[in-house]
Design a protein around this motif. Sequence first.
Motif, PDB file in Angstrom:
ATOM      1  N   ALA A 357       0.746  -1.210  -0.091  1.00  0.00           N
ATOM      2  CA  ALA A 357      -0.026   0.064  -0.031  1.00  0.00           C
ATOM      3  C   ALA A 357       0.984   1.280  -0.183  1.00  0.00           C
ATOM      4  O   ALA A 357       0.557   2.237  -0.650  1.00  0.00           O
ATOM      5  CB  ALA A 357      -0.998   0.080   1.106  1.00  0.00           C
ATOM      6  N   ASP A 358       1.989   1.268   0.798  1.00  0.00           N
ATOM      7  CA  ASP A 358       2.852   2.352   0.682  1.00  0.00           C
ATOM      8  C   ASP A 358       3.650   2.709  -0.711  1.00  0.00           C
ATOM      9  O   ASP A 358       3.536   3.859  -1.092  1.00  0.00           O
ATOM     10  CB  ASP A 358       3.996   2.102   1.823  1.00  0.00           C
ATOM     11  N   ARG A 359       3.921   1.599  -1.361  1.00  0.00           N
ATOM     12  CA  ARG A 359       4.425   1.710  -2.757  1.00  0.00           C
ATOM     13  C   ARG A 359       3.390   2.404  -3.573  1.00  0.00           C
ATOM     14  O   ARG A 359       3.623   3.364  -4.578  1.00  0.00           O
ATOM     15  CB  ARG A 359       4.877   0.496  -3.339  1.00  0.00           C
ATOM     16  N   ALA A 360       2.113   2.026  -3.336  1.00  0.00           N
ATOM     17  CA  ALA A 360       0.841   2.303  -4.247  1.00  0.00           C
ATOM     18  C   ALA A 360       0.794   3.984  -3.916  1.00  0.00           C
ATOM     19  O   ALA A 360       0.425   4.799  -4.827  1.00  0.00           O
ATOM     20  CB  ALA A 360      -0.238   1.642  -3.999  1.00  0.00           C
ATOM     21  N   LEU A 361       1.044   4.464  -2.695  1.00  0.00           N
ATOM     22  CA  LEU A 361       0.897   5.684  -2.210  1.00  0.00           C
ATOM     23  C   LEU A 361       1.947   6.548  -2.986  1.00  0.00           C
ATOM     24  O   LEU A 361       1.503   7.520  -3.522  1.00  0.00           O
ATOM     25  CB  LEU A 361       1.048   6.079  -0.873  1.00  0.00           C
ATOM     26  N   TYR A 362       3.079   6.144  -2.809  1.00  0.00           N
ATOM     27  CA  TYR A 362       4.026   6.789  -3.654  1.00  0.00           C
ATOM     28  C   TYR A 362       3.666   6.987  -5.153  1.00  0.00           C
ATOM     29  O   TYR A 362       4.083   8.212  -5.875  1.00  0.00           O
ATOM     30  CB  TYR A 362       5.417   6.316  -3.466  1.00  0.00           C
ATOM     31  N   ALA A 363       3.238   6.103  -5.827  1.00  0.00           N
ATOM     32  CA  ALA A 363       2.811   5.944  -7.188  1.00  0.00           C
ATOM     33  C   ALA A 363       1.513   7.363  -7.325  1.00  0.00           C
ATOM     34  O   ALA A 363       1.648   7.858  -8.129  1.00  0.00           O
ATOM     35  CB  ALA A 363       2.153   4.781  -7.710  1.00  0.00           C
ATOM     36  N   ALA A 364       0.757   7.124  -6.521  1.00  0.00           N
ATOM     37  CA  ALA A 364      -0.207   8.118  -6.453  1.00  0.00           C
ATOM     38  C   ALA A 364       0.262   9.654  -6.313  1.00  0.00           C
ATOM     39  O   ALA A 364      -0.119  10.580  -7.125  1.00  0.00           O
ATOM     40  CB  ALA A 364      -1.558   8.098  -5.278  1.00  0.00           C
ATOM     41  N   LYS A 365       1.379   9.869  -5.683  1.00  0.00           N
ATOM     42  CA  LYS A 365       1.965  11.001  -5.743  1.00  0.00           C
ATOM     43  C   LYS A 365       2.802  11.434  -6.719  1.00  0.00           C
ATOM     44  O   LYS A 365       2.750  12.619  -7.385  1.00  0.00           O
ATOM     45  CB  LYS A 365       3.025  11.118  -4.446  1.00  0.00           C
ATOM     46  N   GLU A 366       3.401  10.482  -7.448  1.00  0.00           N
ATOM     47  CA  GLU A 366       3.942  10.553  -8.742  1.00  0.00           C
ATOM     48  C   GLU A 366       2.783  11.034  -9.693  1.00  0.00           C
ATOM     49  O   GLU A 366       3.362  11.776 -10.866  1.00  0.00           O
ATOM     50  CB  GLU A 366       4.694   9.191  -9.270  1.00  0.00           C
ATOM     51  N   PHE A 367       1.541  10.346  -9.826  1.00  0.00           N
ATOM     52  CA  PHE A 367       0.633  10.732 -10.657  1.00  0.00           C
ATOM     53  C   PHE A 367       0.127  12.055 -10.424  1.00  0.00           C
ATOM     54  O   PHE A 367      -0.831  12.490 -11.461  1.00  0.00           O
ATOM     55  CB  PHE A 367      -0.449   9.809 -10.630  1.00  0.00           C
ATOM     56  N   GLY A 368       0.414  12.770  -9.561  1.00  0.00           N
ATOM     57  CA  GLY A 368       0.094  14.170  -9.259  1.00  0.00           C
ATOM     58  C   GLY A 368      -0.758  14.463  -7.999  1.00  0.00           C
ATOM     59  O   GLY A 368      -1.068  15.651  -7.765  1.00  0.00           O
ATOM     60  N   ARG A 369      -0.599  13.509  -7.115  1.00  0.00           N
ATOM     61  CA  ARG A 369      -1.376  13.694  -5.778  1.00  0.00           C
ATOM     62  C   ARG A 369      -2.636  13.755  -5.895  1.00  0.00           C
ATOM     63  O   ARG A 369      -3.580  13.928  -6.953  1.00  0.00           O
ATOM     64  CB  ARG A 369      -0.748  15.006  -4.845  1.00  0.00           C
ATOM     65  N   ARG A 371      -5.237  11.784  -5.348  1.00  0.00           N
ATOM     66  CA  ARG A 371      -5.888  10.729  -5.993  1.00  0.00           C
ATOM     67  C   ARG A 371      -5.602   9.397  -5.351  1.00  0.00           C
ATOM     68  O   ARG A 371      -4.471   9.452  -4.386  1.00  0.00           O
ATOM     69  CB  ARG A 371      -5.464  10.785  -7.389  1.00  0.00           C
ATOM     70  N   TYR A 372      -5.922   8.102  -5.731  1.00  0.00           N
ATOM     71  CA  TYR A 372      -5.395   6.890  -5.043  1.00  0.00           C
ATOM     72  C   TYR A 372      -4.896   6.281  -6.410  1.00  0.00           C
ATOM     73  O   TYR A 372      -4.995   6.468  -7.414  1.00  0.00           O
ATOM     74  CB  TYR A 372      -6.587   6.221  -4.420  1.00  0.00           C
ATOM     75  N   ALA A 373      -3.952   5.266  -6.011  1.00  0.00           N
ATOM     76  CA  ALA A 373      -3.503   4.215  -6.829  1.00  0.00           C
ATOM     77  C   ALA A 373      -3.352   2.676  -6.270  1.00  0.00           C
ATOM     78  O   ALA A 373      -3.472   2.674  -4.793  1.00  0.00           O
ATOM     79  CB  ALA A 373      -1.983   4.592  -6.956  1.00  0.00           C
ATOM     80  N   LEU A 374      -3.538   1.919  -7.046  1.00  0.00           N
ATOM     81  CA  LEU A 374      -3.806   0.479  -6.342  1.00  0.00           C
ATOM     82  C   LEU A 374      -2.418   0.016  -6.670  1.00  0.00           C
ATOM     83  O   LEU A 374      -1.502  -0.147  -7.609  1.00  0.00           O
ATOM     84  CB  LEU A 374      -4.769  -0.073  -7.199  1.00  0.00           C
ATOM     85  N   ALA A 375      -2.258  -1.036  -5.693  1.00  0.00           N
ATOM     86  CA  ALA A 375      -0.840  -1.948  -5.619  1.00  0.00           C
ATOM     87  C   ALA A 375      -0.863  -2.628  -6.825  1.00  0.00           C
ATOM     88  O   ALA A 375       0.286  -2.976  -7.483  1.00  0.00           O
ATOM     89  CB  ALA A 375      -0.707  -2.688  -4.333  1.00  0.00           C
ATOM     90  N   SER A 376      -1.871  -3.189  -7.330  1.00  0.00           N
ATOM     91  CA  SER A 376      -2.096  -4.135  -8.307  1.00  0.00           C
ATOM     92  C   SER A 376      -1.289  -3.419  -9.829  1.00  0.00           C
ATOM     93  O   SER A 376      -1.133  -3.925 -10.776  1.00  0.00           O
ATOM     94  CB  SER A 376      -3.393  -4.642  -8.492  1.00  0.00           C
ATOM     95  N   TRP A 377      -1.554  -2.223  -9.671  1.00  0.00           N
ATOM     96  CA  TRP A 377      -1.053  -1.376 -10.814  1.00  0.00           C
ATOM     97  C   TRP A 377       0.526  -1.313 -11.112  1.00  0.00           C
ATOM     98  O   TRP A 377       1.189  -0.740 -12.142  1.00  0.00           O
ATOM     99  CB  TRP A 377      -1.503   0.045 -10.755  1.00  0.00           C
TER     100      TRP A 377
END
Length: 398
Positions: A357-369, A371-377
């Motif tokens: 979930a923490d890795r997905a959080l950093y992906a959400a920040k990379e995508f522009g904050r 928002r949410y991101a899923l670990a499966s992505w």
Amino acid sequence: MLVVFASTLVISLGLLAALRLSPAGRLWAAGHLLLSVAGLALALNTSARQVYVSAVAAAVFIGGRMLIYRGVRVYYGLAPWDRSLALGVALAGLALLGAAGMADSYARLHVVGYGCLAVVAMLTALTLLHSHGGRRSIGAPLVVVATLIHLVTQLAGVAAGLAGTVFAGPFYASNASAMLLLSPLVATLLGLFGFTLMATEQVIAANESGARFDALTRLLNRGALDKAAISLVAAWERHGQPLSCLVIDVDHFKQVNDRNGHHAGDTVLKLIAEAIDNSRRASDVAGRYGGEEFCILCPHTDEGQATALASRILKKVRAIPLPGAPAAFASVSIGVAELRGGAAGADGLWRSLFAAADRALYAAKEFGRDRYALASWMAPATRPVPGDVGDSAHAPSR
């Protein structure tokens, strides 16, 4: 009486210091301190029988009982009635002084003094009986019994005053049965013991709450969240029901602190914690993981279902205005992951779930904050481009 009231005076002084962490306990100890002082004055005045000394001491006695009643209200989370009780003490004092200046003053003191005490005892008993069911306590039944003993004795005192007879009581001494003399003293000691138990239980409960809940946000702290997570992971191992985790981080929180101060930052954190708490289901477990980072555990929920909770949180947080900037609003980034196994043991599985979930959080920040991101992505073959993040991806970045 001198021995009893001297003993309760010493006990009350000790309890006043020992129960300082309990708001209700402080009031009960202070109330019994007043009762002890007034009781000593009344006992010492038995021989001299100075009517105005008895009247003033009786007023202090009533004040102590009202302070104890206020403590009962505070203990059960009721309005303290500060002004009403202060007015009651003042009126009782004036009535006692007025009775002391009249003919047959001792009988009138009985009626007024015991009448006021009976009213306070009745209010105390009703509050205890009405509220006790919602908050169990070992000491409360003892206090109820002590209060009812006081009430019966005080009604007998009113009757004695109206009949023009005298019996032993705190306002003067005379010939009376041992039961009428000893029962209020025994009730005082019983009540003091019961109130001490109640206050001690309150302090213990507060300490336990402080050990589990974050002081600022009132969500679970990290230690309590870890324990809850390991328990849920163990249940996942037994039953195989889906378990998802949301890791939430406040966007640009350092800027809020730098521009407006830590007090403003704490206010924003509390509002975001309320938004998280109001968005989750009753079965979800929410906690503050540290700093501006939060975590929610969602039992019986797969990764896709958890996105509904993430969307609710995003919408609620977007409505929180940031201090010092009328057009600016708070936002969070959220990583969502579902437990899929891999690590050994409940502790290892929990660490693996949180890391995903923490890795997905950093992906959400990379995508522009915001928002949410899923670990499966996160798998290279399935990771979407920012425009494919979902509904939350179209929200403006703050």
